[in-house]
Scaffold this motif. Sequence first.
Motif, PDB file in Angstrom:
ATOM      1  N   SER A  76      22.887  21.824  73.486  1.00  0.00           N
ATOM      2  CA  SER A  76      23.848  22.908  73.735  1.00  0.00           C
ATOM      3  C   SER A  76      24.913  22.487  74.749  1.00  0.00           C
ATOM      4  O   SER A  76      25.950  23.136  74.858  1.00  0.00           O
ATOM      5  CB  SER A  76      23.108  24.161  74.224  1.00  0.00           C
ATOM      6  N   ASP A  77      24.671  21.403  75.485  1.00  0.00           N
ATOM      7  CA  ASP A  77      25.652  20.914  76.459  1.00  0.00           C
ATOM      8  C   ASP A  77      26.587  19.858  75.864  1.00  0.00           C
ATOM      9  O   ASP A  77      27.323  19.198  76.604  1.00  0.00           O
ATOM     10  CB  ASP A  77      24.917  20.314  77.674  1.00  0.00           C
ATOM     11  N   THR A  80      30.312  19.486  76.906  1.00  0.00           N
ATOM     12  CA  THR A  80      30.568  18.948  78.246  1.00  0.00           C
ATOM     13  C   THR A  80      30.571  17.414  78.190  1.00  0.00           C
ATOM     14  O   THR A  80      31.458  16.762  78.753  1.00  0.00           O
ATOM     15  CB  THR A  80      29.513  19.452  79.244  1.00  0.00           C
ATOM     16  N   GLU A 143      30.887  25.421  77.585  1.00  0.00           N
ATOM     17  CA  GLU A 143      30.469  24.045  77.823  1.00  0.00           C
ATOM     18  C   GLU A 143      31.683  23.100  77.884  1.00  0.00           C
ATOM     19  O   GLU A 143      31.672  22.128  78.635  1.00  0.00           O
ATOM     20  CB  GLU A 143      29.478  23.583  76.745  1.00  0.00           C
ATOM     21  N   THR A 146      33.115  23.583  81.271  1.00  0.00           N
ATOM     22  CA  THR A 146      32.285  22.929  82.287  1.00  0.00           C
ATOM     23  C   THR A 146      32.820  21.526  82.561  1.00  0.00           C
ATOM     24  O   THR A 146      32.870  21.069  83.709  1.00  0.00           O
ATOM     25  CB  THR A 146      30.811  22.877  81.832  1.00  0.00           C
TER      26      THR A 146
ATOM     27  N   HIS D 219      23.892  32.259  80.069  1.00  0.00           N
ATOM     28  CA  HIS D 219      22.753  31.368  79.851  1.00  0.00           C
ATOM     29  C   HIS D 219      21.595  32.076  79.161  1.00  0.00           C
ATOM     30  O   HIS D 219      20.930  31.503  78.302  1.00  0.00           O
ATOM     31  CB  HIS D 219      22.324  30.701  81.166  1.00  0.00           C
TER      32      HIS D 219
END
Lengths: 234, 234, 234, 234
Positions: A76-77, A80, A143, A146, D219
Motif C-alpha cells: 500500500s506504500d 511513496t 502515499e 508522503t 490509516h
Amino acid sequence: MSNYQSLKEECYEANMMLPKLGLVLFTFGNVSAVDREKAVFAIKPSGVPYDILKVEDIVIVDYDARLVEGKLRPSSDTKTHAQLYKNWESIGGITHTHSTYAVAWAQAGLDIPIFGTTHADHTHQDIPCAPVLTDEMIQGDYEFETGNQIFDVFKAKGLSHNEVEMVLLQNHGPFTWGKNAEKSVYNAAVLEEVARMAMLTLQINPDTPRIKDTLRMKHYERKHGKNAYYGQGC
Amino acid sequence: MSNYQSLKEECYEANMMLPKLGLVLFTFGNVSAVDREKAVFAIKPSGVPYDILKVEDIVIVDYDARLVEGKLRPSSDTKTHAQLYKNWESIGGITHTHSTYAVAWAQAGLDIPIFGTTHADHTHQDIPCAPVLTDEMIQGDYEFETGNQIFDVFKAKGLSHNEVEMVLLQNHGPFTWGKNAEKSVYNAAVLEEVARMAMLTLQINPDTPRIKDTLRMKHYERKHGKNAYYGQGC
Amino acid sequence: MSNYQSLKEECYEANMMLPKLGLVLFTFGNVSAVDREKAVFAIKPSGVPYDILKVEDIVIVDYDARLVEGKLRPSSDTKTHAQLYKNWESIGGITHTHSTYAVAWAQAGLDIPIFGTTHADHTHQDIPCAPVLTDEMIQGDYEFETGNQIFDVFKAKGLSHNEVEMVLLQNHGPFTWGKNAEKSVYNAAVLEEVARMAMLTLQINPDTPRIKDTLRMKHYERKHGKNAYYGQGC
Amino acid sequence: MSNYQSLKEECYEANMMLPKLGLVLFTFGNVSAVDREKAVFAIKPSGVPYDILKVEDIVIVDYDARLVEGKLRPSSDTKTHAQLYKNWESIGGITHTHSTYAVAWAQAGLDIPIFGTTHADHTHQDIPCAPVLTDEMIQGDYEFETGNQIFDVFKAKGLSHNEVEMVLLQNHGPFTWGKNAEKSVYNAAVLEEVARMAMLTLQINPDTPRIKDTLRMKHYERKHGKNAYYGQGC
C-alpha cells in the motif's frame, strides 16, 4: 521465467532481512529494489507474511506505481517508493518499517539529535522528522503526497538524500534508502539503533548537547569522505 | 602457514563472541590480541561483517600500528589499540564496541556511578568517561590521540588500568581490556550490563546514592583481593 | 556413584534453567537444592560457566556450609543458602541471580510495590528490599550475615517466607526460594518480570497507587488459598 | 476421536503462538476458540505449561462455562471468555496475556493514547482501560464480572467491539479478540507493540499530542474501510 527475475530476487532477499534483524512485527514493513535501465522497481506484495513470502510473489511496477508484472497487489506504500525513485535518481533501494524506537521518535514528532559517532558514522545531520501531512494531502493521493512531504523536509533543511539516507514521517515511521535494497535495510537497522541510543541518552542526561562539529565530521569523513579509510575500499 | 596462526585464532574467536553476546550491530566493534614476545598484535580487519569473517582475514600489526602481516586493512581504530598495548604492558587483549547502553552513557558524557555489587565484583570505581578530544586531537592523529585521552583520564582520576579494565569515550563508546582477548570481551559484556542496570536504577530512583565503601571493597576483594575466594582459584 | 546423585541432578537441572530464562550473564547466579533427610544441600561450584557445568561438578555441603562431597569450591554465596535452609525448614531450593530489573530495584534500595495481579498471583505483599548490611556485618562473616539480614527484614515487616518467596538485598540483588530448586528458579523469573513491569508502570504514571486489597487477595487466594481453583490441583 | 477435534486444534495452535511471539512467561496467558454452531468454545487448561501442552488437553465448555468435554480444569479466566462469547456474537476467538507493556499500562490505569499509524492501522480509538472492578464484583463471581466490566467500559465510551478488538483491565492486563483465535493472538501482539511504542513516545516527549483525525481515519480506513486497499482483499 520473468524478465525481472534477478530484481525480484534482490527484493525478496532484502525483505527477508527485516524479520531477521528484528525490524518488523507481522507484515509491518516493505522493501523495494529498482532497475534503473528498465525504469521499474520490485516491491513486496501488500499484507503477505514474511514466513510465506516467495520470490514469485514480488510485484514489478513503474515509477508511476503502475503494475508491470505480478499477480498480487503491491504494498500500500508503493506510491511513496515510486515518488522517491522518480525524483532521486541515485538511489537503488528503499525500506519502510514500523521499527519500535524509530516510530517512537516519529510519534513524538522530533528529529533525532546527533549525539555520537554511531550516528555520525552514517550521516552528519540530525535524522529529520517530516511534519505530519496537511489534511488535503492525507485526503488526496496520500502515499504519493508522503513522498512529496519527504522532499519538502529535505529542501527546507537543505539536506542531501545522498548524505542523509533516512527520514521519519511524523505519527507514522521511518523510510530509509541506499545504493541498493540491501543497503536500505542496513540503514533501517542503523536508524533503529541510533533512535534507541538517542532515547536512552536523554533518559540518562536530558540536557545532553549534540556531538561537536569536529568529531561529527571526522567520523563521517573517515567512512564517507574523499580520504575515507574505514572498510576495505570497495 | 602464518607465524601468527595461534594469535590470529585467539583474535578471531574473541571477535566472534561479540555478535553471540549481542554487543555489535553489523561491523560496529573489534577485538585485538597481543603477542608480547613478538611485540605484535592481531586485530579484526576494517568493515568485514562477522558472518563472513575468517581466521586468515585477521591482520597483524606492531605497536606503532604498522602492518606486519595480512591482506586486508586493519580496523580503523587500530592506532588506539596500539597505544594501549605500547603503554600498558600488562594487558593482553582489547575490545571496542558500540553496545547500546555503554554508548548511551558515553553520549550523555557521564561516568557510570558504582551502584551495586555487580559493578563492584569487577571494579571498585565508577566507570570513567573520558571527555571528548580537543579539536586539535580530532583533526590530528585522531585514533592515536584517543589512546592518549584514555591515559589522561586514568591519570587525572588516579586510576589503575589493572583495577579498572574499561573506559567510555565521550560521544563515542566503550573500550575494554584484560589479560587476554577473551577477558576483554567478557569485560565489554559486563560493562554493557552494568551500564544498563545503572540507567534503570536512576529511572526508579534518581537520587540513588553510590554503594557504600565497605560493601564495594568487600565484593571487589572477594573476587580480586589477596584472599579472594570467588571462583576456583585458577 | 555418589550418595547424592539425584540431589546433584536436581540442582544441576535447576541451575541450567537460569541461562535458558535469560536470568544470568556469565556466572552471575547460583541455585541450590536441599535433602532434608540427609541435612545437606547441593549447590553450584563458584565461578564455573554454565556451558561447561556438569552434574558431577555440583558440591554437597551441610547447613553450616561445611564441605560434604565435591572437588570444587562451592558458590561464594553458600553461607547465605545455608542460613536460609537452617532457619526456614519448609524451603527446598534457593536461587540467587543478578537479573537486570531486580538488581535495578535493589540498587535503588526500594521495595517493589504491588501494582497488579501478575504480582498478586505470586505473593500478596510488596517484594521487600533488605537494607544494606552494617559495616560490622560486611567486614565480619559477610555471606552468613546476609542470611541474617534477610531474616531481619522479614521479621521487621511481619512477613512469612511461605507467602513471600523472594527478597532483594540493597545494592546487591535478589534471592528467591520455594518448595524445591525448580520452584525457586521459577520465582526468580517471576520476580524479574514483576520488577520490570513495576518499573515501566512508574515510567507511565509516577503516581500509580498499589492494587486494592480485594483484588490483591482475590488473585493470591485463587492460586494459593484454601479454595484455590487455579491450576490442576496437584 | 472427539467431536470437537478441529476446534481443539485451532485452539491449541493459537495458544502455541503465545510463547513464540514472546507474549507469555510460564503459564501467564490463554487463548480460546469458539464453534458458533455447536455453541461451545475450546480453551487452554489452567496452569499447564506450553511446552507440555497437547491438543487433547484442550477443554470444551459452553457459554456458561460449564464443562462439555475434557479431563482437565479449564483456565481460571474461562468465565470471562464465556461472557464475551455470549454477548458478542461476532467474535470467534479470545486471548488473555500478561504481556509486559500492556500490563504496565493496565497497572498505570490509563488508556493507551493513539499516537500513530501503527495503532490506527488496527483501531481508530485509544485502547480503553476498564477501571478496576468494585469490591462487590471482585468478591462475587469475579471472572464473570470481569466480562461485565469490559462491556461497561465499551458502553461508557461508545465503542464497538468490532472496531476495537482489545481492552486493558486496570491492575490486571489485556484481553483481545477477533474473528478467530489466531486473529485474537495477532491482536495481542499488536497491542503489546503499540503499548511499548506509546510508552517510549512519552519518554521522548511527555507532551506528545494524539495523531490528527484525518491521518487516524485514513490509516484505519485503508485497512478496514469499505474501500480498503491494504492486503490481498481476502
